[in-house]
Design a protein around this motif. Sequence first.
Motif, PDB file in Angstrom:
ATOM      1  N   VAL A 147       0.847  -1.196   0.000  1.00  0.00           N
ATOM      2  CA  VAL A 147       0.000   0.000   0.000  1.00  0.00           C
ATOM      3  C   VAL A 147       0.883   1.247   0.000  1.00  0.00           C
ATOM      4  O   VAL A 147       1.999   1.225   0.511  1.00  0.00           O
ATOM      5  N   PRO A 148       0.375   2.365  -0.571  1.00  0.00           N
ATOM      6  CA  PRO A 148       1.194   3.577  -0.655  1.00  0.00           C
ATOM      7  C   PRO A 148       1.409   4.282   0.681  1.00  0.00           C
ATOM      8  O   PRO A 148       2.353   5.045   0.837  1.00  0.00           O
ATOM      9  N   GLY A 149       0.553   4.057   1.650  1.00  0.00           N
ATOM     10  CA  GLY A 149       0.691   4.647   2.975  1.00  0.00           C
ATOM     11  C   GLY A 149      -0.087   3.812   3.970  1.00  0.00           C
ATOM     12  O   GLY A 149      -1.073   3.165   3.609  1.00  0.00           O
ATOM     13  N   TYR A 150       0.350   3.825   5.233  1.00  0.00           N
ATOM     14  CA  TYR A 150      -0.297   2.971   6.223  1.00  0.00           C
ATOM     15  C   TYR A 150      -0.126   3.574   7.611  1.00  0.00           C
ATOM     16  O   TYR A 150       0.937   4.091   7.951  1.00  0.00           O
ATOM     17  N   VAL A 151      -1.194   3.534   8.398  1.00  0.00           N
ATOM     18  CA  VAL A 151      -1.160   3.935   9.805  1.00  0.00           C
ATOM     19  C   VAL A 151      -1.798   2.806  10.598  1.00  0.00           C
ATOM     20  O   VAL A 151      -2.913   2.386  10.285  1.00  0.00           O
ATOM     21  N   GLN A 152      -1.097   2.302  11.603  1.00  0.00           N
ATOM     22  CA  GLN A 152      -1.725   1.312  12.478  1.00  0.00           C
ATOM     23  C   GLN A 152      -2.767   2.054  13.303  1.00  0.00           C
ATOM     24  O   GLN A 152      -2.438   2.999  14.018  1.00  0.00           O
ATOM     25  N   PHE A 153      -4.027   1.616  13.203  1.00  0.00           N
ATOM     26  CA  PHE A 153      -5.127   2.378  13.779  1.00  0.00           C
ATOM     27  C   PHE A 153      -6.125   1.508  14.530  1.00  0.00           C
ATOM     28  O   PHE A 153      -6.961   2.015  15.254  1.00  0.00           O
ATOM     29  N   THR A 154      -6.048   0.204  14.371  1.00  0.00           N
ATOM     30  CA  THR A 154      -7.134  -0.668  14.823  1.00  0.00           C
ATOM     31  C   THR A 154      -6.982  -1.225  16.227  1.00  0.00           C
ATOM     32  O   THR A 154      -7.867  -1.939  16.690  1.00  0.00           O
ATOM     33  N   SER A 155      -5.903  -0.907  16.938  1.00  0.00           N
ATOM     34  CA  SER A 155      -5.707  -1.466  18.284  1.00  0.00           C
ATOM     35  C   SER A 155      -5.262  -0.410  19.289  1.00  0.00           C
ATOM     36  O   SER A 155      -4.191  -0.515  19.885  1.00  0.00           O
ATOM     37  N   PRO A 156      -6.084   0.626  19.522  1.00  0.00           N
ATOM     38  CA  PRO A 156      -5.654   1.688  20.440  1.00  0.00           C
ATOM     39  C   PRO A 156      -5.519   1.230  21.895  1.00  0.00           C
ATOM     40  O   PRO A 156      -4.864   1.900  22.685  1.00  0.00           O
ATOM     41  N   ILE A 157      -6.099   0.102  22.240  1.00  0.00           N
ATOM     42  CA  ILE A 157      -5.959  -0.412  23.605  1.00  0.00           C
ATOM     43  C   ILE A 157      -4.586  -1.054  23.791  1.00  0.00           C
ATOM     44  O   ILE A 157      -3.999  -0.991  24.865  1.00  0.00           O
TER      45      ILE A 157
END
Length: 151
Positions: A111-121
């Motif tokens: 992917v051209p860009g990525y942010v880990q976002f799905t596990s804020p806990i």
Amino acid sequence: GAVETATLETRIKVSNPEDPDPSINLYVENQADPAMRLVSEMMILCGEAIATFGSLNNIPLPYRGQPQSDINLSEFSHLPEGPVRSFALVKIMRAAEIDFRNPARHGVLGVPGYVQFTSPIRRYLDLLAHYQMPAMKLFGKPAIKQEIDGN
């Protein structure tokens, strides 16, 4: 394109932790299971969408990139398909990099860009991204831009 890896993850489940004699179960979770792959793909899609939105709106986020590794898959053909080959591939991949200003291509995810976002806990950087997004929506500016930019 993404690099395909088939992994098995060991899980531990404690059914009744308050009991003096708790029930502890060990099991292996197959990441190649269709349901697990669907969840994984949706998490990647979410991370790509957040990176795109953040980039278009100049939001400092923990953009996670990983340079494309020069992997010749034929060099691993002597290894059996599955976890053994996947582990060998992962061991030679280049390390991930994080940049708070510019998204970088994530070669492994494709992917051209990525942010880990799905596990804020579980992950602080996910929590940071969750903090930045509502601030942008509510106030029209990122919550911690000054601290990241050093101004």
